[in-house]
Motif scaffolding. Sequence first.
Motif, short mmCIF file in Angstrom:
data_model
loop_
_atom_site.label_atom_id
_atom_site.label_comp_id
_atom_site.label_asym_id
_atom_site.label_seq_id
_atom_site.Cartn_x
_atom_site.Cartn_y
_atom_site.Cartn_z
N ARG A 27 8.50 8.01 -16.11
CA ARG A 27 8.65 7.65 -17.53
C ARG A 27 7.91 8.69 -18.36
NH1 ARG A 27 11.04 2.90 -18.07
NH2 ARG A 27 10.97 1.47 -16.31
N THR A 45 13.42 10.12 -19.07
CA THR A 45 13.16 8.79 -18.53
C THR A 45 14.44 8.18 -17.95
OG1 THR A 45 11.29 8.42 -20.00
CG2 THR A 45 12.33 6.45 -19.07
N ASP A 46 15.54 8.33 -18.68
CA ASP A 46 16.82 7.81 -18.19
C ASP A 46 17.20 8.47 -16.87
OD1 ASP A 46 17.03 6.15 -20.37
OD2 ASP A 46 18.54 7.36 -21.40
N ALA A 47 17.05 9.78 -16.78
CA ALA A 47 17.40 10.50 -15.55
C ALA A 47 16.51 10.06 -14.38
CB ALA A 47 17.27 12.00 -15.76
N GLY A 48 15.28 9.75 -14.67
CA GLY A 48 14.35 9.37 -13.60
C GLY A 48 14.40 7.92 -13.21
N GLU A 50 16.20 5.00 -15.33
CA GLU A 50 17.19 4.06 -15.86
C GLU A 50 18.60 4.37 -15.40
OE1 GLU A 50 16.11 1.49 -17.60
OE2 GLU A 50 14.07 2.22 -17.78
N GLU A 53 22.73 6.32 -12.28
CA GLU A 53 22.67 7.73 -11.87
C GLU A 53 21.24 8.26 -11.80
OE1 GLU A 53 25.45 9.41 -10.92
OE2 GLU A 53 26.52 7.53 -11.27
N SER A 54 20.26 7.41 -11.99
CA SER A 54 18.85 7.86 -12.03
C SER A 54 18.32 8.15 -10.62
CB SER A 54 17.98 6.78 -12.68
OG SER A 54 17.88 5.65 -11.83
N HIS A 55 17.20 8.83 -10.59
CA HIS A 55 16.55 9.13 -9.31
C HIS A 55 16.12 7.84 -8.60
CE1 HIS A 55 16.65 13.30 -10.41
NE2 HIS A 55 15.85 13.12 -11.45
#
Length: 102
Positions: A27, A45-48, A50, A53-55
């Motif tokens: 975050r 934050t979304d990529a990680g 949420e 498709e997040s991590h």
Amino acid sequence: MEAAAKLFEDSADAVNDLIRGGREHLRMQPMADDDVSKRAARSFTDAGVEGPESHVAALTGYQKWLLLIAFNIRASAAQYWRTDNDTARTAHVSGLGGLARD
């Protein structure tokens, strides 16, 4: 086979630690109080954390896959033993008891 299933479950437990850490550490806070910084922080934050498709979602999917493998190993082992026991019983009833396991 139990050891193999346990190996996959232990791996899933280790991935759980990564998921928990990812939810905390992926975050991002905005670097400044402007709109660009806020949008960038939200995107990171979304990529990680949420969304599908997040991590974290990828790690969660991987964890479920590991647990499914462990489940399938156990299910296959149980089916093998049921089949083996049925075959042994059939051989014994057919008079081939010397060939079957007791």
